[in-house]
Motif scaffolding. Sequence first.
Motif, short mmCIF file in Angstrom:
data_model
loop_
_atom_site.label_atom_id
_atom_site.label_comp_id
_atom_site.label_asym_id
_atom_site.label_seq_id
_atom_site.Cartn_x
_atom_site.Cartn_y
_atom_site.Cartn_z
N PHE A 1 -2.68 10.21 1.77
CA PHE A 1 -2.57 9.96 3.21
C PHE A 1 -1.96 8.58 3.43
CE2 PHE A 1 -6.07 12.94 2.90
CZ PHE A 1 -6.02 13.70 4.06
N ASP A 2 -0.91 8.49 4.23
CA ASP A 2 -0.35 7.18 4.57
C ASP A 2 -0.60 6.89 6.04
OD1 ASP A 2 0.90 4.80 4.63
OD2 ASP A 2 2.87 5.50 4.03
N GLU A 3 -1.57 6.08 6.32
CA GLU A 3 -1.95 5.70 7.67
C GLU A 3 -1.88 6.89 8.63
OE1 GLU A 3 -0.73 2.05 9.12
OE2 GLU A 3 -0.31 1.17 7.18
N PRO A 4 -2.64 7.94 8.34
CA PRO A 4 -2.48 9.15 9.13
C PRO A 4 -2.99 9.02 10.56
CG PRO A 4 -4.34 9.37 7.67
CD PRO A 4 -3.68 8.06 7.32
N LYS B 1 0.83 -1.21 0.00
CA LYS B 1 0.00 0.00 0.00
C LYS B 1 0.86 1.26 0.00
CE LYS B 1 -1.60 -0.89 4.09
NZ LYS B 1 -1.05 -2.15 4.60
N SER B 2 1.78 1.31 0.98
CA SER B 2 2.62 2.50 1.08
C SER B 2 3.45 2.68 -0.18
CB SER B 2 3.57 2.39 2.28
OG SER B 2 2.83 2.34 3.46
N THR B 3 3.96 1.58 -0.69
CA THR B 3 4.77 1.65 -1.89
C THR B 3 3.97 2.27 -3.03
OG1 THR B 3 5.94 -0.31 -1.14
CG2 THR B 3 6.19 0.30 -3.46
MG MG Z 1 2.86 1.36 5.02
#
Ligand code: MG
Lengths: 365, 313
Positions: free
Chosen positions: A158-161, A43-45
Amino acid sequence: MANVSIRKVVKAYEGDVQAVKGIDLEIVDHEFVVLVGPSGCGKSTTLRMIAGLEEITAGEIWIGGDVVNDVPPRDRDIAMVFQNYALYPHMSVFDNMAFGLKLRKFPKEEIKRRVDEAAKMLDIQMLLDRKPKALSGGQRQRVAMGRAVVRNPKVFLFDEPLSNLDAKLRVQMRTEIKKLHQLVPTTTVYVTHDQIEAMTLADRVVVMNHGVIEQVGAPQELYHNPATRFVAGFIGSPAMNFLPCQLVDDGGLKVQLADGTKMAVPPQRVDRYGPFKGKKMTLGIRPEHMTETHDSEKPGVQRMNAKVDVVEPMGMETLVHHFVDGVAVCSRIDPNVHTGPGEILPLAVDMNNMHLIEDASNRVV
Amino acid sequence: MADGSTMVVGAPSAASTRPTGSMKMLARRRSMAALALCAPLILLIVCLKVYPTFYAVYLAMLDRRMNNFVGLDNFAFMLSRPSFQLVIFQSVFFAVTAVILKAFFGFVLAHLMHNIRGRNERVWRGLLLVPWVIPLALSTLTWWWLFDPSYSAFNWTLNALGIEDIAFLGSTWSARFSVIAVNVWYGAPFFMIMYLAALKSVPDQLYEAAAIDGANAWQKLVFITLPMMRNIILITVLYSLIVTFADFDIVRILTNGGPQDSTHLFATYAFTVGIQSGNIPRGAAVSLFMFPILATLAFFVLRDVMKRNKELS
Ligand SMILES: [Mg+2]
Ligand SMILES: Nc1ncnc2c1ncn2[C@@H]1O[C@H](COP(=O)(O)OP(=O)(O)OP(=O)(O)O)[C@@H](O)[C@H]1O
């Protein structure tokens, strides 16, 4: 504001680790898309490739009608909120929010106007002179969002904010993010591993697993019509029960569980499930569709008996754990039904909401 | 060590009977033990630092024969002498220029190191630290030989390029810059290692956030790296200013203060006046001139550092 389109995008890290294995995704203007999946699924990638923080190994990413593969982050006109906020510790809240505008040489009054406006929207006007260190987690979160909002970018990332916030604040900020998007409907890509966040926020949820997209759809659709065993198990809490079963013809098509219990398939699904007779299948049924029995049941409801193992009262409902031939099963019953460990509890199984998974392909049929 | 372990063994039985009292006693015994263990070091510092400092103050107020008290006459006399004024100028020029250059090269090298990732990084870092670990007197001798007007590698190279010999240590300004060059060569690795550690401690996400906010490489340096490293820069510059002001070896070996006393620093001049010419009170006075300069510097910068530390972290 713009649409984002991800075409056959692959990300391989050195050592041939494929973090993202060729995904396709079209995100339309104003849409709020949530990428959800277990830890390490890419996901983050994916998000960082959209941001330009990570190079793309193969494929194309389009933002607002342009290929941005080789465009550096600063020219992509995106804004990102990081998990640990990444506020500049040596700058005041005002300067943190104004930084992007200052770099883009906005006039002073315009910067002030925009920061004030965003601060008002996020209710952080009184914090503008403080340094990030002097803020609580929730306030830092707001500042990070403010920093994104003032720029008025084409896309929010948004990355796991919310994952650094405590449970209560998380729920509150979740609502605020949703409110913010209603106020400023910028195209948004939001990453989380929390399926409740995904369900509550998203226009469309993208479920990822092992670097591929398992299913894309509106929250309700993923809940009611999961395409794969993974999505069926991932969406919904407590998770869907999976019971090994076989389809048998016993005066009508029936599902036979490992312990011998037989439950009739609703008539409208007989044609759909007919071809899978005799194959190894799995019955998927959510805890909320295994409930206490009533005197008059609606059509499609079947009965089974459960030997109660553990009872968990939650207030508005009670979770009952039991076993079917060694497989743990959870059901959600009315809190007014009294039962305890070791007792036999008759359950009503709503077969209208059953899912049937073919073991060979792990797909929902 | 033996003392500490017996205390730990003895503690539980006492603690079970009277917890608070025995904790206090333990603490007192601990601080006593700590004092005892530090005592030799404290004694050493008192003997080698505190006593000589006060003795120097006393000496600086005597006359040349060291039997009459003359107050601040030695200081006043030194200040009025052009040769000493030159020493003040050269000390300040030397220290400020050398520290600026050391900080600059250290910063550049740290950035290079930071961007050489992988296995080679340790090799390069080790190599760049070499100037710092060779005994300074020895490496300065090597430099002295390199600067030699007729037989040195430098002039030989210049000749090969068709440039005439340069008497590096023979004229005022080239001697001054030669001395500075050796000091920079010796001191830059220290800055590099400190800045490298500081660079590594800046979270990558700040750079990512800045990149998204629209910063180019230069703006990241100015708005993120430098402010984040401000403390370490201040501390290293202050520390290095103090050490460089007090430098002795390089000038003593390379030029011995010449030509025409133009490269003398406080320390070498104090040595020349006090030991070589035998006027110990004046020598002491010269060396004491450094103290107020450095003390003021230390005070202001440390105060600023404390303030900033409270803001960050
Ligand atoms: Mg991540
Ligand atoms: N720099 C890297 N080098 C090698 N592999 C990496 C690198 N960064 C990530 N990976 C791998 O890529 C995969 C996907 O990582 P990613 O950070 O996208 O996961 P994620 O879905 O965001 O997980 P999480 O929910 O834990 O944040 C992981 O298996 C991870 O180990």
